[in-house]
Design an enzyme around this catalytic site. Structure first.
Site, PDB file in Angstrom:
ATOM      1  N   LYS A 162       5.436 -11.776  -2.580  1.00 10.28           N
ATOM      2  CA  LYS A 162       5.959 -10.909  -1.523  1.00 10.28           C
ATOM      3  C   LYS A 162       4.780 -10.264  -0.805  1.00 10.28           C
ATOM      4  O   LYS A 162       4.099  -9.386  -1.341  1.00 10.28           O
ATOM      5  CB  LYS A 162       6.860  -9.798  -2.094  1.00 10.28           C
ATOM      6  CG  LYS A 162       7.602  -9.097  -0.963  1.00 10.28           C
ATOM      7  CD  LYS A 162       7.944  -7.651  -1.227  1.00 10.28           C
ATOM      8  CE  LYS A 162       7.035  -6.630  -0.643  1.00 10.28           C
ATOM      9  NZ  LYS A 162       6.855  -6.606   0.810  1.00 10.28           N
TER      10      LYS A 162
ATOM     11  N   GLU B  78      -3.864  -3.220  -9.242  1.00  8.69           N
ATOM     12  CA  GLU B  78      -5.114  -2.790  -8.602  1.00  8.69           C
ATOM     13  C   GLU B  78      -4.740  -1.855  -7.464  1.00  8.69           C
ATOM     14  O   GLU B  78      -3.985  -2.230  -6.569  1.00  8.69           O
ATOM     15  CB  GLU B  78      -5.922  -3.996  -8.120  1.00  8.69           C
ATOM     16  CG  GLU B  78      -6.419  -4.866  -9.270  1.00  8.69           C
ATOM     17  CD  GLU B  78      -7.227  -4.107 -10.330  1.00  8.69           C
ATOM     18  OE1 GLU B  78      -7.855  -3.076 -10.004  1.00  8.69           O
ATOM     19  OE2 GLU B  78      -7.193  -4.524 -11.513  1.00  8.69           O
TER      20      GLU B  78
ATOM     21  N   CYS C 122      -9.781  -0.581   0.132  1.00  8.59           N
ATOM     22  CA  CYS C 122      -9.663   0.169  -1.122  1.00  8.59           C
ATOM     23  C   CYS C 122     -11.035   0.596  -1.612  1.00  8.59           C
ATOM     24  O   CYS C 122     -11.162   1.594  -2.312  1.00  8.59           O
ATOM     25  CB  CYS C 122      -8.968  -0.679  -2.173  1.00  8.59           C
ATOM     26  SG  CYS C 122      -9.747  -2.282  -2.398  1.00  8.59           S
TER      27      CYS C 122
ATOM     28  N   GLU D  10      -7.049   9.786  -1.340  1.00  7.29           N
ATOM     29  CA  GLU D  10      -7.371   8.593  -0.548  1.00  7.29           C
ATOM     30  C   GLU D  10      -6.822   8.774   0.870  1.00  7.29           C
ATOM     31  O   GLU D  10      -5.626   8.997   1.049  1.00  7.29           O
ATOM     32  CB  GLU D  10      -6.754   7.351  -1.192  1.00  7.29           C
ATOM     33  CG  GLU D  10      -7.205   6.077  -0.506  1.00  7.29           C
ATOM     34  CD  GLU D  10      -6.568   4.820  -1.098  1.00  7.29           C
ATOM     35  OE1 GLU D  10      -5.345   4.814  -1.336  1.00  7.29           O
ATOM     36  OE2 GLU D  10      -7.300   3.834  -1.311  1.00  7.29           O
TER      37      GLU D  10
HETATM   38  P1  NAP Z   1       1.746  -0.077  -0.815  1.00  4.73           P
HETATM   39  O1  NAP Z   1       2.498   0.736   0.139  1.00  4.73           O
HETATM   40  O2  NAP Z   1       1.634   0.378  -2.215  1.00  4.73           O
HETATM   41  O3  NAP Z   1       2.383  -1.552  -0.753  1.00  4.73           O
HETATM   42  C1  NAP Z   1       1.843  -2.634  -1.484  1.00  4.73           C
HETATM   43  C2  NAP Z   1       2.915  -3.682  -1.676  1.00  4.73           C
HETATM   44  O4  NAP Z   1       3.925  -3.174  -2.556  1.00  4.73           O
HETATM   45  C3  NAP Z   1       3.643  -4.070  -0.382  1.00  4.73           C
HETATM   46  O5  NAP Z   1       3.924  -5.445  -0.395  1.00  4.73           O
HETATM   47  C4  NAP Z   1       4.914  -3.237  -0.470  1.00  4.73           C
HETATM   48  O6  NAP Z   1       5.976  -3.748   0.295  1.00  4.73           O
HETATM   49  C5  NAP Z   1       5.213  -3.351  -1.957  1.00  4.73           C
HETATM   50  N1  NAP Z   1       6.145  -2.348  -2.481  1.00  4.73           N
HETATM   51  C6  NAP Z   1       6.491  -1.145  -1.941  1.00  4.73           C
HETATM   52  N2  NAP Z   1       7.394  -0.520  -2.726  1.00  4.73           N
HETATM   53  C7  NAP Z   1       7.624  -1.327  -3.780  1.00  4.73           C
HETATM   54  C8  NAP Z   1       8.452  -1.244  -4.932  1.00  4.73           C
HETATM   55  N3  NAP Z   1       9.240  -0.186  -5.165  1.00  4.73           N
HETATM   56  N4  NAP Z   1       8.454  -2.265  -5.810  1.00  4.73           N
HETATM   57  C9  NAP Z   1       7.652  -3.339  -5.618  1.00  4.73           C
HETATM   58  N5  NAP Z   1       6.847  -3.498  -4.539  1.00  4.73           N
HETATM   59  C10 NAP Z   1       6.812  -2.498  -3.633  1.00  4.73           C
HETATM   60  O7  NAP Z   1       0.225  -0.297  -0.320  1.00  4.73           O
HETATM   61  P2  NAP Z   1      -0.279  -0.700   1.128  1.00  4.73           P
HETATM   62  O8  NAP Z   1      -0.077   0.458   2.039  1.00  4.73           O
HETATM   63  O9  NAP Z   1       0.261  -2.040   1.498  1.00  4.73           O
HETATM   64  O10 NAP Z   1      -1.847  -0.910   0.859  1.00  4.73           O
HETATM   65  C11 NAP Z   1      -2.781   0.130   0.868  1.00  4.73           C
HETATM   66  C12 NAP Z   1      -3.096   0.567  -0.555  1.00  4.73           C
HETATM   67  O11 NAP Z   1      -3.554  -0.558  -1.301  1.00  4.73           O
HETATM   68  C13 NAP Z   1      -4.235   1.573  -0.618  1.00  4.73           C
HETATM   69  O12 NAP Z   1      -3.924   2.559  -1.559  1.00  4.73           O
HETATM   70  C14 NAP Z   1      -5.417   0.745  -1.096  1.00  4.73           C
HETATM   71  O13 NAP Z   1      -6.427   1.456  -1.768  1.00  4.73           O
HETATM   72  C15 NAP Z   1      -4.742  -0.237  -1.995  1.00  4.73           C
HETATM   73  N6  NAP Z   1      -5.554  -1.436  -2.177  1.00  4.73           N
HETATM   74  C16 NAP Z   1      -6.155  -1.645  -3.393  1.00  4.73           C
HETATM   75  C17 NAP Z   1      -6.967  -2.750  -3.585  1.00  4.73           C
HETATM   76  C18 NAP Z   1      -7.624  -2.999  -4.914  1.00  4.73           C
HETATM   77  O14 NAP Z   1      -8.011  -4.133  -5.185  1.00  4.73           O
HETATM   78  N7  NAP Z   1      -7.765  -1.986  -5.755  1.00  4.73           N
HETATM   79  C19 NAP Z   1      -7.162  -3.665  -2.548  1.00  4.73           C
HETATM   80  C20 NAP Z   1      -6.529  -3.422  -1.316  1.00  4.73           C
HETATM   81  C21 NAP Z   1      -5.719  -2.314  -1.149  1.00  4.73           C
HETATM   82  P3  NAP Z   1       6.218  -3.254   1.821  1.00  4.73           P
HETATM   83  O15 NAP Z   1       5.001  -3.654   2.590  1.00  4.73           O
HETATM   84  O16 NAP Z   1       7.408  -3.965   2.245  1.00  4.73           O
HETATM   85  O17 NAP Z   1       6.347  -1.765   1.736  1.00  4.73           O
END
Ligand code: NAP
Length: 480
Positions: free
Chosen positions: A175, A250, A284, A381
């Protein structure tokens, strides 16, 4: 470029969702429509999982070199269309075109890398204690894996999860993030064209709360690899605990760069500036805290302000720094800038929406000085181009400040003092530590992951470690 009506990919077919609802992905630079995607249902996700369950045994039994050959062909196909995919990535996610090109090339390289690794996955032989016997391990895939990915590296992250999963012989349900799913479709088309058998990869778009939650709570999912925010990661952890699925989470970061007096200040400014403002600060591993020795503090802040003010902001297809991905991400950044002002930090430059002749989610690269470690802008963050510069009196205080965080993803020290560099490596609580290098940017053949709230700290991603999560091992005692 015309906007496309997209579908899900299930059991080797591009299929409509059972829902009639769609969502629109818009270019964050000008609000033009990039694509229309199914707002899929739990039923769509379940069908994708069923397809993966049906496909997993045959794929697991496919010889590793044959699985690798599919990945190699897909890498070549993606390479052939890399320029178009990079442009799509910029139109969809907003980052500058050279950054998007680098990311697409990374996806190509990851596919080639795991194509070769697929031939190495067999297990190992050990010396048995008995005579007339053999002792060895057999490496096996985990089964059906769910991959949930964020928007900020919308092709690299899905690839660094899917490639090792497929190389190891797992069937996948993926997804992608709703803000940037088009490039995952491009990747999927390449794998499909490369001859990946039906059902081995399934891609379902839709909300995290419906499609994502169905994947993370399904009994047939053996392992879940998630990258995203720490808040959603915790939801995934709880959901997977119910089914007993293996997890790899992650998550966020608040990455420090420590600048010591022995550093060349101009070089330190380049390292911190590129780490903080590259990809519009939406990494990130972005440098969000510069922890600077007081003896060079003023010179460093001046240099960083000049660096920020030299950045050309505009549509990613033309400028050095593109917009934020959505209006809500932009608002989040602007809110934090207000918080920084209210907390008493000094806004040295930036902090506003720039005058760009386009209807995009732009924000100026922003530098706050006089930041204290307990301020929210030093602890939370922000995920935008904002850096907090914190003065410190000595190396010990610098390390203590760097570790004063709920996160532990990437950290850097800029110094010419080898002893200090080694101490930093020993004392910093982070999954990645760099000396004289920006906190962003990773090599694909070494492990990546965080500590504390940045990671579940279960398995690392990338390199050989990236395969461990997707495999299990059987120990064979053979007597004859
Ligand atoms: P996010 O809002 O947590 O979403 C990540 C993924 O999870 C999306 O596909 C989202 O779907 C899905 N999701 C949302 N609610 C969910 C649920 N209840 N159950 C299962 N899946 C769910 O993060 P983002 O805004 O896309 O990305 C930014 C974040 O990612 C930042 O905090 C960044 O630091 C982190 N990040 C970490 C790394 C690493 O390797 N540590 C790398 C890149 C990014 P939808 O898009 O449909 O909401």
């Amino acid at each position: 470029m015309a906007a496309q009506q997209r579908t899900n990919y299930c059991n080797g077919e591009w299929v409509e969702s059972e829902s009639t609802e769609t969502f629109t992905v818009r270019n964050p630079a000008d609000q033009s429509v990039v694509g229309e995607f199914p707002q899929s249902t739990a039923g769509d996700a379940e069908r994708a999982i069923d397809a993966a369950v049906d496909a997993k045994d045959a794929w697991a039994e496919t010889p590793g070199p044959e699985r690798g050959a599919v990945l190699r062909r897909a890498a070549g196909l993606l390479e052939d269309r890399a320029d178009d995919v990079a442009e799509t990535l910029t139109r969809e996610e907003g980052k500058a075109l050279p950054e998007a090109s680098g990311e697409v090339q990374r996806a190509v390289d990851i596919l080639y890398y795991y194509a070769e690794k697929a031939s190495d996955l067999a297990g190992e032989a050990k010396a048995p204690s008995g005579r007339a016997s053999r002792l060895r391990t057999v490496t096996e895939p985990v089964g059906v894996v769910g991959l949930i990915t964020p928007w900020n590296y919308p092709i690299a992250i899905p690839t660094w999860k899917a490639a090792p999963a497929l190389a190891a012989g797992n069937a996948v349900v993926l997804k992608p993030a709703s803000q940037a799913p088009t490039v995952v479709h491009e990747l999927t088309e390449c794998l499909d064209e490369a001859g990946l058998p039906d059902g081995v990869l399934n891609v379902v778009t839709g909300s995290g709360s419906e499609v994502g939650a169905t994947i993370t709570s399904h009994e047939s999912i053996d392992a879940i690899s998630f990258t995203g925010s720490s808040a959603v990661g915790e939801i995934v952890r709880e959901s997977a605990a119910e089914t007993g699925a293996r997890i790899q989470l992650e998550m966020g970061g608040k990455n420090p760069a420590v600048v010591m007096p022995s550093a060349d200040v101009d070089e330190a400014v380049d390292i911190v500036g590129s780490g903080a403002f590259g990809v519009t600060g939406q990494a990130c591993t972005a440098t969000s805290r510069a922890i600077v020795h007081e003896s060079i503090y003023e010179e460093f802040v001046e240099g960083l302000v000049d660096y920020a003010e030299d950045i050309d902001i505009g549509p990613g297809l033309e400028a050095d720094m593109g917009p934020q991905v959505t209006e809500s991400e932009l608002e989040g950044t602007l809110d934090y800038i207000e918080v920084g002002n209210e907390e008493g930090a000094t806004l040295e430059t930036g902090g506003s929406v720039p005058d760009v002749d386009a209807d995009g989610h732009y924000v100026e690269p922003t530098v706050f000085s006089d930041v204290k470690s307990d301020m929210r802008i030093a602890q939370e963050e922000i995920f935008g181009p904002v850096v907090a510069v914190i003065p410190v009196a000595d190396f010990e205080e610098a390390v203590e400040t760097a570790n004063d965080s709920q996160y532990g993803l990437s950290a850097s020290v800029i110094t010419d003092d080898l002893s200090q560099a080694n101490h930093f490596v020993d004392e910093i609580d982070a999954g990645v530590v760099k000396i004289n290098e920006k906190t962003t940017g990773l090599e694909l053949h070494v492990p990546f992951g965080g500590t504390k709230n940045s990671s579940s700290e279960t398995w690392r991603e990338q390199g050989d470690a990236g395969l461990d999560f997707f495999t299990t091992s059987k120990t064979v005692y053979l007597n004859y």
